[in-house]
Design a protein around this motif. Structure first.
Motif, PDB file in Angstrom:
ATOM      1  N   UNK A 269       0.854  -1.187   0.000  1.00  0.00           N
ATOM      2  CA  UNK A 269       0.000   0.000   0.000  1.00  0.00           C
ATOM      3  C   UNK A 269       0.895   1.244   0.000  1.00  0.00           C
ATOM      4  N   UNK A 270       1.398   1.668  -1.167  1.00  0.00           N
ATOM      5  CA  UNK A 270       2.341   2.789  -1.216  1.00  0.00           C
ATOM      6  C   UNK A 270       1.756   4.108  -0.723  1.00  0.00           C
ATOM      7  N   UNK A 271       0.441   4.214  -0.602  1.00  0.00           N
ATOM      8  CA  UNK A 271      -0.146   5.455  -0.104  1.00  0.00           C
ATOM      9  C   UNK A 271      -0.025   5.590   1.417  1.00  0.00           C
ATOM     10  N   UNK A 272       0.320   4.497   2.112  1.00  0.00           N
ATOM     11  CA  UNK A 272       0.532   4.541   3.554  1.00  0.00           C
ATOM     12  C   UNK A 272       1.934   5.072   3.812  1.00  0.00           C
ATOM     13  N   UNK A 273       2.021   6.188   4.529  1.00  0.00           N
ATOM     14  CA  UNK A 273       3.309   6.816   4.814  1.00  0.00           C
ATOM     15  C   UNK A 273       3.372   7.190   6.287  1.00  0.00           C
ATOM     16  N   UNK A 274       4.489   6.821   6.926  1.00  0.00           N
ATOM     17  CA  UNK A 274       4.705   7.173   8.328  1.00  0.00           C
ATOM     18  C   UNK A 274       6.138   7.648   8.514  1.00  0.00           C
ATOM     19  N   UNK A 275       6.386   8.373   9.591  1.00  0.00           N
ATOM     20  CA  UNK A 275       7.723   8.884   9.888  1.00  0.00           C
ATOM     21  C   UNK A 275       8.566   7.873  10.643  1.00  0.00           C
ATOM     22  N   UNK A 276       7.983   6.782  11.073  1.00  0.00           N
ATOM     23  CA  UNK A 276       8.702   5.815  11.897  1.00  0.00           C
ATOM     24  C   UNK A 276       8.418   4.402  11.410  1.00  0.00           C
ATOM     25  N   UNK A 277       9.281   3.479  11.812  1.00  0.00           N
ATOM     26  CA  UNK A 277       9.055   2.071  11.488  1.00  0.00           C
ATOM     27  C   UNK A 277       7.820   1.589  12.217  1.00  0.00           C
ATOM     28  N   UNK A 278       7.217   0.566  11.684  1.00  0.00           N
ATOM     29  CA  UNK A 278       6.041   0.001  12.322  1.00  0.00           C
ATOM     30  C   UNK A 278       5.363  -0.952  11.359  1.00  0.00           C
ATOM     31  N   UNK A 279       4.064  -1.118  11.560  1.00  0.00           N
ATOM     32  CA  UNK A 279       3.288  -2.002  10.701  1.00  0.00           C
ATOM     33  C   UNK A 279       2.249  -1.204   9.944  1.00  0.00           C
ATOM     34  N   UNK A 280       1.922  -1.681   8.760  1.00  0.00           N
ATOM     35  CA  UNK A 280       0.900  -1.050   7.931  1.00  0.00           C
ATOM     36  C   UNK A 280      -0.452  -1.188   8.627  1.00  0.00           C
ATOM     37  N   UNK A 281      -1.229  -0.103   8.752  1.00  0.00           N
ATOM     38  CA  UNK A 281      -2.533  -0.208   9.395  1.00  0.00           C
ATOM     39  C   UNK A 281      -3.547  -1.019   8.574  1.00  0.00           C
ATOM     40  N   UNK A 282      -3.274  -1.227   7.291  1.00  0.00           N
ATOM     41  CA  UNK A 282      -4.197  -1.988   6.444  1.00  0.00           C
ATOM     42  C   UNK A 282      -3.919  -3.482   6.432  1.00  0.00           C
ATOM     43  N   UNK A 283      -2.628  -3.870   6.279  1.00  0.00           N
ATOM     44  CA  UNK A 283      -2.326  -5.293   6.100  1.00  0.00           C
ATOM     45  C   UNK A 283      -1.386  -5.857   7.151  1.00  0.00           C
ATOM     46  N   UNK A 284      -0.739  -5.012   7.952  1.00  0.00           N
ATOM     47  CA  UNK A 284       0.136  -5.498   9.006  1.00  0.00           C
ATOM     48  C   UNK A 284       1.570  -5.764   8.574  1.00  0.00           C
ATOM     49  N   UNK A 285       1.909  -5.515   7.305  1.00  0.00           N
ATOM     50  CA  UNK A 285       3.284  -5.720   6.848  1.00  0.00           C
ATOM     51  C   UNK A 285       4.199  -4.669   7.463  1.00  0.00           C
ATOM     52  N   UNK A 286       5.476  -5.006   7.587  1.00  0.00           N
ATOM     53  CA  UNK A 286       6.461  -4.073   8.111  1.00  0.00           C
ATOM     54  C   UNK A 286       6.686  -2.952   7.111  1.00  0.00           C
ATOM     55  N   UNK A 287       6.676  -1.716   7.605  1.00  0.00           N
ATOM     56  CA  UNK A 287       6.916  -0.571   6.738  1.00  0.00           C
ATOM     57  C   UNK A 287       8.396  -0.508   6.370  1.00  0.00           C
ATOM     58  N   UNK A 288       8.666  -0.162   5.124  1.00  0.00           N
ATOM     59  CA  UNK A 288      10.030  -0.073   4.587  1.00  0.00           C
ATOM     60  C   UNK A 288      10.336   1.382   4.255  1.00  0.00           C
ATOM     61  N   UNK A 289      11.618   1.782   4.297  1.00  0.00           N
ATOM     62  CA  UNK A 289      11.962   3.155   3.906  1.00  0.00           C
ATOM     63  C   UNK A 289      11.575   3.418   2.449  1.00  0.00           C
ATOM     64  N   UNK A 290      11.016   4.589   2.202  1.00  0.00           N
ATOM     65  CA  UNK A 290      10.592   4.926   0.836  1.00  0.00           C
ATOM     66  C   UNK A 290      11.801   5.066  -0.083  1.00  0.00           C
TER      67      UNK A 290
ATOM     68  N   UNK B  36      23.652   1.105  12.283  1.00  0.00           N
ATOM     69  CA  UNK B  36      23.918  -0.291  12.605  1.00  0.00           C
ATOM     70  C   UNK B  36      22.822  -0.879  13.483  1.00  0.00           C
ATOM     71  N   UNK B  37      22.245  -0.064  14.368  1.00  0.00           N
ATOM     72  CA  UNK B  37      21.180  -0.552  15.246  1.00  0.00           C
ATOM     73  C   UNK B  37      19.961  -0.993  14.438  1.00  0.00           C
ATOM     74  N   UNK B  38      19.586  -0.201  13.411  1.00  0.00           N
ATOM     75  CA  UNK B  38      18.443  -0.563  12.587  1.00  0.00           C
ATOM     76  C   UNK B  38      18.705  -1.854  11.825  1.00  0.00           C
ATOM     77  N   UNK B  39      19.904  -1.982  11.258  1.00  0.00           N
ATOM     78  CA  UNK B  39      20.248  -3.188  10.507  1.00  0.00           C
ATOM     79  C   UNK B  39      20.264  -4.398  11.429  1.00  0.00           C
ATOM     80  N   UNK B  40      20.866  -4.244  12.604  1.00  0.00           N
ATOM     81  CA  UNK B  40      20.950  -5.352  13.551  1.00  0.00           C
ATOM     82  C   UNK B  40      19.566  -5.773  14.037  1.00  0.00           C
ATOM     83  N   UNK B  41      18.693  -4.824  14.299  1.00  0.00           N
ATOM     84  CA  UNK B  41      17.360  -5.152  14.784  1.00  0.00           C
ATOM     85  C   UNK B  41      16.587  -5.951  13.735  1.00  0.00           C
ATOM     86  N   UNK B  42      16.673  -5.539  12.479  1.00  0.00           N
ATOM     87  CA  UNK B  42      15.970  -6.264  11.422  1.00  0.00           C
ATOM     88  C   UNK B  42      16.573  -7.649  11.219  1.00  0.00           C
TER      89      UNK B  42
END
Length: 128
Positions: free
Chosen positions: A61-82, A89-95
Motif C-alpha cells: 500500500x504505497x499510499x501509507x506513509x509514516x515517519x517511523x518504522x512500524x506495521x501497515x494499518x491496512x495489512x500489518x506488513x512491516x513498513x520499509x523506507x521509501x 547499525x542498530x536498525x540493521x541489527x534489529x531487522x
C-alpha cells in the motif's frame, strides 16, 4: 479526498474512519491514527514533518506513509523506507535479529513436523 492529520496520508472520505472535534470532521487511514488523534488533547496541533527524516511506506500500500518504522494499518506488513538510505547499525541489527528469530522458529517447527510424519510412516511401514 481528505488528509489524515496524524500520518499525512490521503484517504477516501467514503471509507475513512471519522472523528468530530470542535465542529470539524477529521478522516483517518486506520484505527491506529484515529486512536493517536483521540488520545491527544484538543489543543494539540499536528506537527509538520521535519525535512531530512525518513519516510516509511508499505510495499503493498504505497499510499501509507509514516515517519517511523512500524506495521501497515491496512495489512500489518512491516513498513520499509521509501528511499534507500544507509541505515544505522542498530536498525540493521534489529531487522537481522528479527529475521533470524523467525528463521529458527520456522526451522524448529518444520523439523518437528518432519520427525512426526517420518515416525508415523515408519511405524505403519508405508512406502511412498
Amino acid at each position: 479526498m481528505a488528509i489524515d492529520p496524524i500520518c499525512g496520508m490521503t484517504v477516501d472520505e467514503a471509507s475513512a474512519r471519522r472523528v468530530e472535534r470542535d465542529g470539524q470532521t477529521f478522516c483517518f487511514c486506520g484505527d491506529p491514527c484515529r486512536q493517536k488523534f483521540l488520545s491527544a488533547p484538543a489543543t494539540a496541533k499536528h506537527e509538520e514533518k521535519p525535512q531530512g527524516k525518513a519516510i516509511y511506506t508499505c510495499p503493498m500500500h504505497p499510499e501509507v506513509r509514516h515517519e517511523h518504522r512500524g506495521e501497515c494499518p491496512r495489512c500489518g506488513m512491516t513498513l520499509e523506507p521509501k528511499t534507500a538510505t544507509a541505515g544505522t547499525d542498530d536498525e540493521k541489527d534489529a531487522e537481522q535479529r528479527d529475521m533470524t528469530k523467525r528463521f529458527w522458529i520456522g526451522a524448529a517447527l518444520s523439523l518437528s513436523s518432519v520427525s512426526v510424519i517420518s515416525n508415523a510412516l515408519r511405524l505403519r511401514k508405508v512406502r511412498l
